[in-house]
Design a protein around this motif. Structure first.
Motif: not given
Length: 386
Positions: A206-207, A212, A210
């Protein structure tokens, strides 16, 4: 736990038991054979590692994919094969194991826009059972009594052909992962930490997802620049832009021209009114351009100099700092009782987020919240209700 364990029996190694794949036809053949082999053996796990050339070129690129599936090893050349979607699809149909997967996942996402379906990481597993030395070579030595070569660790993986010693080094990065995983999963189950491991792997995915992918708005604001004022920021920006041009022109990593740390030190010297002398080993052209950019900053004048960025993050109160200190202290005691690194239960910055934000508990994983439940309830009464 002690990082010294009784050596296990290492997997048998057959010389030349891997293939180097640099054509689409060869890759397709290997995938078909591997799929059939995995169905026949019932194995549901694959291993993956990557090599890139960030230490040697300006534009970092993926240079090698090391794959292990049920005892079949392949080194796939992404520089020669543009479409590896068949390989990615195979890996997505299985549980995919890495060691220290953060960088690999980042490169795979950047190169192919791909995120594996199920990720498992032996480095995370090793830390959660208590290993303090959790690099792959250290674990292999502790587990199997084998000393892996590090000779190719900083090699240029974009070179072709790759010599035999680099190919052997590369395949070793996935050769031992399944036996290592088996042993670490056994320890996790014995300690009742398997759910910690699975959640930690998902949290990493997930990190990474996420983050950019867009370029930073002011990439020249490197670590350490926050303490500079307008004058120092002006010279830092000018140095950064000059360094980028040189690195791109020579196709070398930026740090080989000048490191971020060096640039910040120069900026601090400039801001204090000191003399900025370029490194003695620089070529005459670089030295001249360095002096020219200093003159250009003065010539441009203060009106054009960048301003400091005001941090949006609210300052912590004295009471909040005391709460964070108390939480860190109690966290350390819990970690000591579990014989794991205290940062695994939440870094100081994570605990700052827990204290400072109303929904801060979401910064912690479920297993971390459970272990810190009592300290959180004692220090943050609102946490008990959450």
């Amino acid at each position: 736990m002690s990082d010294v364990v009784p050596p296990l029996i290492p997997p048998a190694i057959v010389p030349g038991d891997y293939v180097f794949i640099d054509t689409a036809e060869h890759l397709q053949q290997w995938l078909q054979e591997t799929e059939a082999h995995m169905q026949a053996t019932g194995e549901n796990r694959c291993c993956l590692d990557t090599e890139a050339d960030s230490l040697h070129h300006y534009h970092e690129k993926l240079c090698l994919l090391q794959v292990a599936c049920a005892g079949r090893f392949a080194l796939v050349d992404p520089l020669a094969i543009e479409d590896v979607s068949g390989l990615l699809a195979l890996l997505d149909r299985h549980e995919l194991w890495f060691h220290g997967s953060d960088y690999d996942l980042t490169m795979l996402r950047r190169t192919y826009g791909w995120a594996p379906r199920v990720v498992r990481d032996t480095q995370i597993a090793a830390r959660l059972v208590g290993f303090r030395q959790f690099g792959l070579a250290a674990l292999i030595h502790a587990m199997f009594g084998l000393q892996l070569s590090k000779a190719s660790q900083k090699a240029d993986w974009s070179r072709r052909p790759l010599p035999e010693h680099m190919l052997s080094y590369a395949v070793d990065d996935v050769r031992y992962l399944i036996p290592l995983a088996d042993y670490l999963m056994k320890l996790l189950r014995e300690k009742g930490r398997e759910s910690w491991f699975e959640e930690s792997c998902r949290d990493l995915q997930v990190d990474v997802a996420a983050r950019s992918m867009a370029p930073k708005e002011d990439p020249w604001r490197v670590q350490g620049s926050g303490r500079l004022h307008s004058k120092g920021l002006a010279i830092l920006k000018s140095m950064w832009e000059w360094r980028e041009g040189i690195a791109m022109e020579r196709d070398i990593p930026c740090y080989r021209v000048m490191s971020n740390k060096q640039m910040v030190i120069y900026a601090e010297t400039f801001e204090a009114g000191g003399v900025m002398n370029p490194p003695g080993g620089w070529r005459p052209r670089w030295k001249k351009e360095f002096h020219d950019l200093i003159a250009d900053v003065f010539r441009a004048g203060q009106a054009s100099w960048p301003q400091r960025v005001k941090k949006a993050k609210a300052r912590l109160t004295d009471a909040q700092r005391e709460q964070i200190d108390s939480l860190c202290s109690l966290r350390d005691k819990v970690a000591e009782s579990l014989d794991i690194e205290s940062s695994l239960l939440g870094s100081r910055s994570t605990l700052e987020e827990v204290v400072a934000e109303s929904a801060g508990l979401e910064a912690l994983m479920v297993w971390q919240r459970e272990l810190l439940k009592e300290p959180l309830a004692n220090i943050l009464p609102q946490a008990e209700a959450a």
